[in-house]
Design a protein around this motif. Structure first.
Motif, PDB file in Angstrom:
ATOM      1  N   HIS A   1       0.801  -1.221   0.000  1.00  0.00           N
ATOM      2  CA  HIS A   1       0.000   0.000   0.000  1.00  0.00           C
ATOM      3  C   HIS A   1       0.834   1.270   0.000  1.00  0.00           C
ATOM      4  O   HIS A   1       0.341   2.333  -0.353  1.00  0.00           O
ATOM      5  CB  HIS A   1      -0.931   0.007   1.212  1.00  0.00           C
ATOM      6  CG  HIS A   1      -1.664  -1.277   1.368  1.00  0.00           C
ATOM      7  ND1 HIS A   1      -2.556  -1.728   0.426  1.00  0.00           N
ATOM      8  CD2 HIS A   1      -1.598  -2.246   2.317  1.00  0.00           C
ATOM      9  CE1 HIS A   1      -3.036  -2.904   0.793  1.00  0.00           C
ATOM     10  NE2 HIS A   1      -2.450  -3.242   1.939  1.00  0.00           N
ATOM     11  N   GLU A   2       2.097   1.166   0.435  1.00  0.00           N
ATOM     12  CA  GLU A   2       2.886   2.378   0.577  1.00  0.00           C
ATOM     13  C   GLU A   2       4.311   2.066   0.125  1.00  0.00           C
ATOM     14  O   GLU A   2       4.871   1.017   0.484  1.00  0.00           O
ATOM     15  CB  GLU A   2       2.869   2.823   2.059  1.00  0.00           C
ATOM     16  CG  GLU A   2       3.343   4.245   2.229  1.00  0.00           C
ATOM     17  CD  GLU A   2       3.241   4.727   3.678  1.00  0.00           C
ATOM     18  OE1 GLU A   2       2.829   3.936   4.542  1.00  0.00           O
ATOM     19  OE2 GLU A   2       3.605   5.887   3.914  1.00  0.00           O
ATOM     20  N   THR A   3       4.916   2.977  -0.605  1.00  0.00           N
ATOM     21  CA  THR A   3       6.284   2.736  -1.035  1.00  0.00           C
ATOM     22  C   THR A   3       7.224   2.875   0.165  1.00  0.00           C
ATOM     23  O   THR A   3       6.906   3.521   1.166  1.00  0.00           O
ATOM     24  CB  THR A   3       6.709   3.754  -2.106  1.00  0.00           C
ATOM     25  OG1 THR A   3       6.666   5.058  -1.531  1.00  0.00           O
ATOM     26  CG2 THR A   3       5.803   3.702  -3.311  1.00  0.00           C
ATOM     27  N   VAL A   4       8.403   2.276   0.049  1.00  0.00           N
ATOM     28  CA  VAL A   4       9.400   2.365   1.112  1.00  0.00           C
ATOM     29  C   VAL A   4       9.817   3.813   1.332  1.00  0.00           C
ATOM     30  O   VAL A   4       9.934   4.282   2.468  1.00  0.00           O
ATOM     31  CB  VAL A   4      10.609   1.475   0.762  1.00  0.00           C
ATOM     32  CG1 VAL A   4      11.806   1.833   1.610  1.00  0.00           C
ATOM     33  CG2 VAL A   4      10.246   0.016   0.956  1.00  0.00           C
ATOM     34  N   LEU A   5       9.994   4.550   0.228  1.00  0.00           N
ATOM     35  CA  LEU A   5      10.371   5.968   0.361  1.00  0.00           C
ATOM     36  C   LEU A   5       9.329   6.721   1.161  1.00  0.00           C
ATOM     37  O   LEU A   5       9.658   7.522   2.040  1.00  0.00           O
ATOM     38  CB  LEU A   5      10.503   6.614  -1.023  1.00  0.00           C
ATOM     39  CG  LEU A   5      11.843   6.535  -1.736  1.00  0.00           C
ATOM     40  CD1 LEU A   5      11.844   7.485  -2.924  1.00  0.00           C
ATOM     41  CD2 LEU A   5      13.004   6.864  -0.808  1.00  0.00           C
TER      42      LEU A   5
END
Lengths: 741, 741
Positions: free
Chosen positions: B383-387
């Motif tokens: 759901h969310e990028t690592v950055l």
């Protein structure tokens, strides 16, 4: 063209024959031809001269037969001997085409559609009454499979109070059948060559009523296919409920079968029709007889209808809807009057007898089924047809039940097939009269009007799928078109008798007037009472049809008058360039616009009026261009080469090549700073035309043709794009010089 | 054509210029031209003669300017002055086109794509280093947005035991970056005109390795678009999770924007690139600095990763997959070596400095992010990028977070745009070398390779939609193509140095060999470890690409040699009909087959070799046919009219009309009992050709052209069908004489 009606077909009512697309010339046209011929005679050499000048022997019948025949793509090239040969013998079919894809295509086509048929195979089969009855009445008789059900389905909406009106409404429909039947007996007498609604209405009432009748008929035929197939599939799914979810799929499959069958041309299939229709008649009479016997056992005491609550109040509108829905039971009643010439002599007398039988059978079956419905208390439901319910009650689920369902399904499919005969025929008549595109006049290689058959299949599939293949949903669309056509046809007959006043004209007029009046009542009833439940679709379809046919006619009339031969009026043109140029200057100064010049140009028809200039488009100096240049130079006409260059540097380089080659032809280089090729060349040609409007410009385009079509995309499509862009220009002839790799 | 490489473009590495589609002639071709010119000279009149014979003034610059300009369809006809005019001045645009549809189309096109650009607008912009860095490194730097994440996403599959390998694998990738960076420094020195992988590999290793490198690059560019957009959309949906369901829609929208933007030709947009790239660099450095400061507050104690159970066992294959996934962080590193000529002088020195900066930044950012991931214990989720997770941890959800996400999304879109510059350029190079269809060499009217841009958009959309716009799903496809191209390019450099042996060649060779070796390792690692998870798609794409390009080349080579000018060898043909006929008889008796005759015919290039016969196809006697007959007769060549009749009755009737007209031209009637028109005529023309293979047959077709295109369907399409059917026939020229309604 438009005026071809007189001699391009057999009788005034018959469909156009195979040569209808090549109409003859009228008297005035022949006069023009004489005058044009005399004008040519001033310059052209007599036949004795050109006969020797021709470098070939045009009669290939005397040319030694080819040692090797190479078939063109897909083997479509048949070596057909010219007139001088021996046209009577069986023609050789070309060698099998090269390439697997080509062979497969030919095989598939032959398997689906059969071998091509000669035009001479088009003989009209004459039918005796016992054959004509099933062939021509399948449509009408099969209507009892859905007509009574449609009527009761409306009445039951008002509960048992509604069902009480079953007999009055049914009686009215029976009366209508009688009246329309009697009315069509008059039509048969008056139109022994076939009196379809379109013919009768346009003959007696004029263009627009004729087209309206045709529009009604055409929507009727589309709906006949849709409703008959929906009803036939319902007969099957009533017996095999597990198939019900696939209704749409089965229906579309049936349409595909009808499409292929009719493209094959299954016209001589009288026997094919006889069996199912007679089986259906037998099945219905059996059902009615056994049903009445059952009821007699109970002392004709009607069983109460299964309790159903009224969802609509009983009112005039409901009764009207029930009446117009039930009236769909008489669709197809006009078939015999269309097909009088198909009977054995005396045609009209046999046709009348057959019509009487048919109407009698129809009325008997309709009355019997209404009676059974009343006696058994059966009401329509969504899962089983009324006929299936009646058969279940009478015969259980045994063989007789299966026979009844199979006969119903069979006759309904035949009814759908009837539309496949009639729709393309009416369309071909419209095309003959320039109300429809001329391709609908073309007989395919199986002697069927292939394009009309395709259009009908398309339209029927669309309607069938859009309404989910449900008979009940389609019925409201149905009656409108049919009764519009009936009304106009019968009204036309009234006018006919009024004008003719032969023996018995008063009696005939009265019968036809009654038919017209009753049909009009049904048409209005249907249009008003079912407008929102579907009739609007049919009404809009009729309106659109009228609009489109009138526009097509107008276009063809314009085209025909533009293409008409006319005696040449213009003076011979000025021949020297100076004079032409001066004339052009004057025209420009006078503000004369392009259009006038163009139209003036289009009338030229004498060789001595044509001044030629060839313009060769050269992109690079390769063999393809060289061939095009050589072709242009060989014609001994003035030639101008044009090169489109994207940079001035490239332009100089090309000029250098040209000089090196020897400057054999004048070259003009156009620099196109936006890198377009087509646009600057088209503009250049347009400007040349403006400069000398009296010249006919031949634009010569070299074109590389690859051996395999899949490689063509690797080569420039400029030639094709130029051809398309140059098409609208006046006095520009486009020549493609192919170079085959 | 194939041999045009030497002079159709600026440098050996530069993309083909606007005139590449009009290649020059080689020395041998010019020699042929001389000889052909001498042969023509034997018959053609000298220029002094034809100059006066030409009925028009071909230089429209001296013709009085038109009083009225009518634009052709859609206003695409611009009055472009020919070379003799004044090409320097601003060109008049045609009057607005007639018809609402035409005007709307022109307006829409202009609004979307802008005014047409002149070829002279194609100037190469020279960039200083501070501009070049963002323009050329957006692709490479943006890769850190998905590279580290892709690596960790594989390692985490083995749980915390896998995460322990973060540093070793990350270190290996850093070493790889350094090695490849050093390797490309050597390429820049060796190829100051731009050393793309395709150029370097084909120069030094040969055809197939060059094509493989190109194939790798092309799949790479398609995936750069897909992955960058997927990752950019993920940056947006991480910040605004409510947009997540529309991922595919947003991505396709972005591709459409890039398509339109690049068709407009947004090449001079250095400033446009500078801002987002520098913003992204700043954002990453900020993130790393604050993140490390945070960690310093905790004494650099790593937080434990959120507990995740191992789903795969830790093994060599997993490590290999993690390594090759992480290596996607260096895609785009080759961009600077392709674009050396775009730098200010001394180009290669500036390019090397910029490359060093870029690799330095890339390594710093990659190392920093890996370090932060290790310290914060962040693991990838769907759901969310690592950055985004890192930014959330460091900055919460304030403005700095938004800045980081916006900068990431921005630089990723620029990276996708980079592929829009490179893909069409490589494709145009392939087209220049005849490995791709020549349409990919065409510069559109906005000076962009429009066809390549369209193809890239299509391919990227296909890939993006097929993989649901998910970065993680696309990564396995990605590395294969890139590292194939890297390997071949670096191997090519090794060969280059080995052959050249200039100063420092040993050092350069060692660097390149190391780069090649490491790239090969990544390529094999990626191909093996991710074969089943997606690499097979890329490998099949590369294989297909190789197959298709080689086939296209072969076709162009055949075509080119067939089209090559060659000195004329054949004797002048026999001129009298008797002689020709005898020669033909002999040929038939000798069993000579068609093909030989046909190929012999295709080489003709001298006007005196061409014997003409016009064959006019006449369906009815109307003005259109009369015009065609007059046109044919006016050429003063032998003319034969052919009529196809479906019945003998119609044939007799037509013969009657012909006689009445005056029998001015010989007429042959072919009876077609199957009602086909096209097939019998094609066959007749084929038979005429067999009878006299030395004749060039001009088939003249009258064609009715309607004023509105929508009316054309009402008229016979026979002319168009005949044209298509006659195309494959040898020595048949097709002429369409239009008749405008």
């Amino acid at each position: 063209m438009v005026d071809s009606r007189g001699d391009s077909h057999a009788g005034p009512g018959g469909p156009p024959g195979p040569d209808a697309l090549l109409p003859g010339l009228g008297q005035e046209q022949l006069g023009s031809l004489d005058k044009i011929g005399r004008a040519w005679g001033q310059v052209s050499a007599p036949p004795e001269v050109w006969r020797d000048a021709l470098p070939v022997d045009p009669n290939l019948g005397t040319f030694p037969p080819p040692t090797e025949i190479r078939a063109a793509r897909a083997g479509r090239v048949l070596p057909i001997p010219p007139l001088g040969g021996s046209p009577g013998e069986r023609l050789d079919v070309a060698e099998p085409p090269q390439g697997r894809a080509g062979r497969a295509r030919v095989w598939a086509r032959r398997a689906a559609l059969g071998e091509a048929l000669r035009s001479s195979a088009l003989v009209t089969e004459r039918m005796r009454k016992l054959t004509a009855l099933p062939v021509l009445s399948a449509d009408a008789l099969s209507s009892v499979a859905y007509g009574p059900e449609a009527m009761v389905a409306v009445l039951v909406l008002a509960g048992s109070a509604g069902l009480a009106y079953t007999f009055p409404v049914g009686g009215a429909i029976l009366f209508l059948m009688l009246a329309v039947g009697l009315s069509y007996r008059q039509t048969i007498r008056a139109y022994p060559h076939g009196g379809g609604s379109y013919i009768v209405a346009s003959d007696n009432l004029g263009q627009v009523p004729g087209l309206l009748a045709a529009a009604g008929l055409m929507t009727d035929y589309v709906l006949t296919v849709a409703v008959s197939i929906a009803s036939g599939v319902a007969a099957i799914t009533s017996a095999l409920p597990s198939l019900a979810p696939d209704t749409v799929l089965i229906g579309v499959g049936v349409i595909v079968v009808l499409l292929v069958g009719n493209l094959r041309g299954i016209r001589q299939a009288g026997a094919l029709f006889a069996a199912p229709t007679y089986a259906f008649i037998a099945a219905m009479l059996l059902l009615i007889a056994f049903g009445l016997a059952d009821a007699a056992g109970r002392g004709f005491e009607p069983r109460p209808a299964s309790p159903s609550s009224a969802t609509e109040s009983l009112g005039l509108l409901l009764i009207m809807r029930a009446f117009s829905s039930g009236a769909t039971a008489m669709t197809g009643i006009e078939a015999i009057s269309n097909a009088v010439p198909a009977f054995r002599p005396v045609e009209w007398r046999n046709a009348r007898t057959t019509l009487t039988w048919m109407v009698g059978l129809l009325m008997a079956m309709f009355a019997g089924i209404i009676l059974l419905i009343h006696l058994t208390g059966v009401v329509p439901n969504a899962h089983e047809t009324v006929l299936s319910q009646l058969a279940h009650l009478t015969f259980g689920s045994g063989w007789l039940y299966v026979f009844i369902q199979a006969a119903s399904a069979g006759v309904l499919l035949l009814a759908a097939n009837t539309a496949y005969n009639d729709f393309p025929r009416v369309l071909s008549l419209l095309a003959r009269d320039a109300y429809a595109p001329r391709i609908f006049m073309r007989l395919g290689d199986r002697l069927a009007y292939s394009n009309g058959i395709l259009l009908l299949s398309l339209a029927a599939t669309l309607v069938f799928v859009a309404f989910g293949g449900q008979t009940a949903a389609l019925i409201p669309l149905y009656a409108v078109g049919v009764f519009l056509a009936f009304t106009l046809s019968q009204s036309g007959m009234v006018v006919h008798w009024w004008r003719l006043r032969d023996r018995h004209w008063r009696k005939s007029l009265v019968f036809n007037a009654a038919g017209a009046l009753l049909s009009a009542v049904v048409f209005i009833t249907a249009g008003v009472s079912k407008f929102f439940s579907g009739a609007w679709v049919a009404i809009i379809a009729v309106g659109l049809f009228l609009l489109i046919t009138l526009r097509i006619r107008r276009h063809y009339e314009t085209a025909s008058s533009a293409l008409h031969l006319r005696p040449h009026t213009a003076d011979l043109p000025t021949h020297t360039a100076e004079e032409a140029s001066l004339a052009q200057q004057r025209r420009i100064l006078a503000g004369g616009n392009r259009r006038t010049v163009a139209v003036g140009g289009e009338t030229e028809e004498l060789p001595q009026e044509i001044n030629l200039l060839s313009v060769v488009a050269v992109a690079t100096l390769d063999l393809a261009s060289m061939r095009a240049l050589a072709y242009a130079a060989s014609s001994l006409q003035p030639v101008l080469a044009v090169h489109i260059s994207v940079t001035e540097e490239e332009a100089r380089r090309f000029r250098g090549y040209w000089t090196r080659w020897g400057d054999h032809l004048p070259l003009e280089i156009v620099v196109s700073p936006y890198r377009a090729t087509v646009v600057p060349l088209v503009h250049y040609v347009e400007a040349l035309h403006r400069q000398h409007p009296e010249l006919t410009l031949t634009v010569i385009l070299p074109e590389v043709v690859t051996r395999h079509r899949r490689h063509q995309f690797l080569h420039s499509r400029t030639a094709a794009r130029l051809r398309r862009a140059l098409r609208p220009l006046p006095k520009v002839v486009v020549t493609t010089v192919p170079f085959h790799l």
